[in-house]
Design an enzyme around this catalytic site. Structure first.
Site, PDB file in Angstrom:
ATOM      1  N   SER A 172       0.823  -1.204   0.000  1.00 42.84           N
ATOM      2  CA  SER A 172       0.000   0.000   0.000  1.00 42.84           C
ATOM      3  C   SER A 172       0.863   1.262   0.000  1.00 42.84           C
ATOM      4  O   SER A 172       2.024   1.258   0.410  1.00 42.84           O
ATOM      5  CB  SER A 172      -0.902   0.013   1.231  1.00 42.84           C
ATOM      6  N   CYS A 228      -1.569  -5.836  -8.677  1.00 36.46           N
ATOM      7  CA  CYS A 228      -1.138  -4.442  -8.814  1.00 36.46           C
ATOM      8  C   CYS A 228      -1.410  -3.897 -10.210  1.00 36.46           C
ATOM      9  O   CYS A 228      -1.533  -2.684 -10.386  1.00 36.46           O
ATOM     10  CB  CYS A 228       0.348  -4.312  -8.472  1.00 36.46           C
ATOM     11  N   GLU A 243       6.803  -0.295  -4.720  1.00 41.94           N
ATOM     12  CA  GLU A 243       5.769  -0.426  -5.748  1.00 41.94           C
ATOM     13  C   GLU A 243       4.472  -0.398  -4.974  1.00 41.94           C
ATOM     14  O   GLU A 243       4.216  -1.272  -4.151  1.00 41.94           O
ATOM     15  CB  GLU A 243       5.968  -1.724  -6.528  1.00 41.94           C
TER      16      GLU A 243
END
Length: 521
Positions: A242, A302, A265
């Site tokens: 997150s 993602c 990321e």
């Protein structure tokens, strides 16, 4: 393989010092044996000291030795794939066959990085020979290569329990660079993490390397992660998760007496833009494909395409209808953890509060941690006025965004924050509009896809998995692909060295036969 639940610090089996946990099967909401150990600051210090002691030896191994080590890891992963996939399926609710593919992908990445190491291009070798007769001042001999940055910490991700976890690309690229590695295993899949860690540790032993080349620790709260970021012997950190978690680690690392890079990321909605001619020609096909990719991994990816933007016109209702059918037919499936499930429900509430309207839902959840799919819609002006509508909701939900014209489509594109990817669906008649959209997207993402979907992603030299904030904390790097090795390297110049003292790759006769720049040529 019998799971012990111990921390694996170098060659040592370290029992719990800060309590224990059991894995949770999200499909049944039941705990699974055995107990898994939690460690704390003392265990971090043990792992960091071992990593530091091993670093000088490991970072100076030959390219051939390092490549062979990476291939041993791949072979060891192959050997445990059935057991690994079965355990990961219990701990995640994901299909076992899918996880066998993920294990194969992880092993392939280690083999790919072995090839990278053997070819040596990542060293970026450069030689500027001495010019003793140069006027007005002679030039000494200068030779440059990239070397490993030091011991690194990798935070395992929750959503891909193998390829972004203990045996994921972060570990593969760091070891390829010559860095020693400490993994903080994710508590969502502790058994799968242990199986992977033992495969890597076995390869360390088979290679005759110092035990501190690799360790795996685990903690019950943020304490152990903070200790890893704070430890003075750790020189870089990677994190997948997150925005809140990633930026907490990033800010902590910048407050150290010696700040270190944290390669994160984090968050992305991977916007998909359907241009008018493509919408008219392929609206239903694009809508169905978008929704199908959105639902992969129960929306816990993602690169999930989460927002679809189209100008109202010919093909829009076909697009919308195809999305409705795909989402309404989707079964509710277990999400990875109670925390992710709760965050998904909260995220849906926030979309509704910001003005998104429900279009359709999938099959009703029949178990506690199942995620029910959802399609919502909103108009372009609402998104421009409510930035929260463009924030990630991690789970099986998507937002259909209807804009009134090309100007509003461009305004919406400019309103997005940094993204991991963006997609354009277009036909030849859309090229002029695409030329206006493209510069806007280039400034906001690390990868632009045409007439396909961003997920799945190839692992290759041309891969970028990163982008401007908040997709990542440093848009100059990628967390996936062969060039991800660059995160763990720094340049060093050797000036005026005798040939015998130079690293082998920089010696005059180029004994390794590696590509080198000599005087700029």
């Amino acid at each position: 393989m019998k799971l012990t639940g111990n921390l694996l610090i170098g060659a040592k089996e370290v029992p719990a010092s800060e309590g224990t946990m059991k894995a949770l099967n999200p499909a049944t909401n039941q705990l699974i044996e055995p107990d898994f150990a939690f460690g704390g600051g003392a265990q971090v210090d043990m792992a960091a000291n071992l990593a530091d002691e091993a670093f000088d030896h490991y970072s100076h191994t030959s390219l051939a030795e390092r490549a062979a080590f990476l291939e041993r890891i791949a072979a060891n992963l192959d050997a445990v794939t059935p057991e690994l996939a079965a355990r990961a399926a219990l701990e995640t609710g994901l299909p076992e066959a899918q996880l066998q593919g993920e294990a194969a992908k992880a092993a392939t990445q280690f083999r790919q990085f072995a090839d990278v190491v053997r070819k040596g291009r990542f060293l970026q070798l450069a030689i500027d020979p001495a010019q003793p007769d140069r006027q007005p001042r002679p030039r000494m001999d200068h030779r440059l290569q990239k070397i490993a940055i030091g011991p690194v910490t990798v935070f395992g991700a929750s959503n891909f329990p193998i390829s972004y976890s203990v045996a994921g690309g972060d570990v593969a690229s760091a070891l390829a660079a010559g860095a020693t590695v400490i993994v903080k295993a994710h508590n969502a899949h502790p058994g799968a993490s242990e199986i992977q860690a033992r495969a890597i540790r076995k390869a360390v032993q088979e290679s005759g390397f110092p035990e501190g080349v690799f360790s795996m620790v685990r903690g019950g709260d943020n304490t152990i992660g903070e200790a890893l970021v704070d430890h003075p012997l750790i020189k870089a950190v990677t994190f997948t998760g997150s925005e809140q978690g990633g930026m907490a680690l990033y800010r902590r690392a910048q407050r150290r007496p010696d700040p270190i890079p944290v390669f994160t990321e984090m968050t992305s909605v991977n916007p998909t833009f359907i241009l008018p001619q493509a919408l008219a020609a392929r609206g239903a096909q694009i809508g169905d494909g978008f929704a199908e990719r959105m639902l992969v991994n129960v929306g816990q990816a993602c690169l999930k395409p989460a927002i679809l933007i189209a100008i109202e016109g010919t093909g829009f209702e076909a697009l919308r209808g195809a999305m409705i059918k795909r989402v309404s037919d989707a079964p509710a499936r277990p999400m990875l953890t109670p925390g992710i499930h709760a965050a998904y429900l909260s995220g849906l509430d926030q979309l509704h509060s910001a003005g998104a309207k429900a279009v359709v839902e999938g099959s009703v959840a029949t178990a506690d941690l199942q995620g029910q799919s959802a399609l919502l819609e909103v108009d372009g002006q609402r998104v421009l006025n409510e930035p929260a509508l463009a924030h990630e909701v991690f789970g099986p939900a998507a937002l259909l965004l209807k804009v009134k014209d090309e100007a509003e489509l461009l305004a919406v594109a400019r309103a997005f924050r940094g993204q991991l990817s963006a997609t354009l669906h277009l036909e030849d008649g859309d090229l002029e509009l695409a030329r206006h959209v493209l510069p806007v997207l280039e400034r906001r993402t690390g990868r632009i896809v045409v007439n396909a979907f961003a997920h799945p992603q190839e692992v290759s030299f041309a891969t970028i998995h990163g982008g401007p904030f908040p997709a990542s904390s440093d848009s100059r790097f990628t967390s996936v692909g062969m060039t991800s090795i660059e995160r763990f390297l720094r340049p060093i110049t050797y000036q005026g060295f005798p040939d015998a003292l130079l690293p082998e790759a920089l010696r005059d006769l180029n004994p390794l036969g590696l590509p080198r720049s000599v005087d700029g040529q």
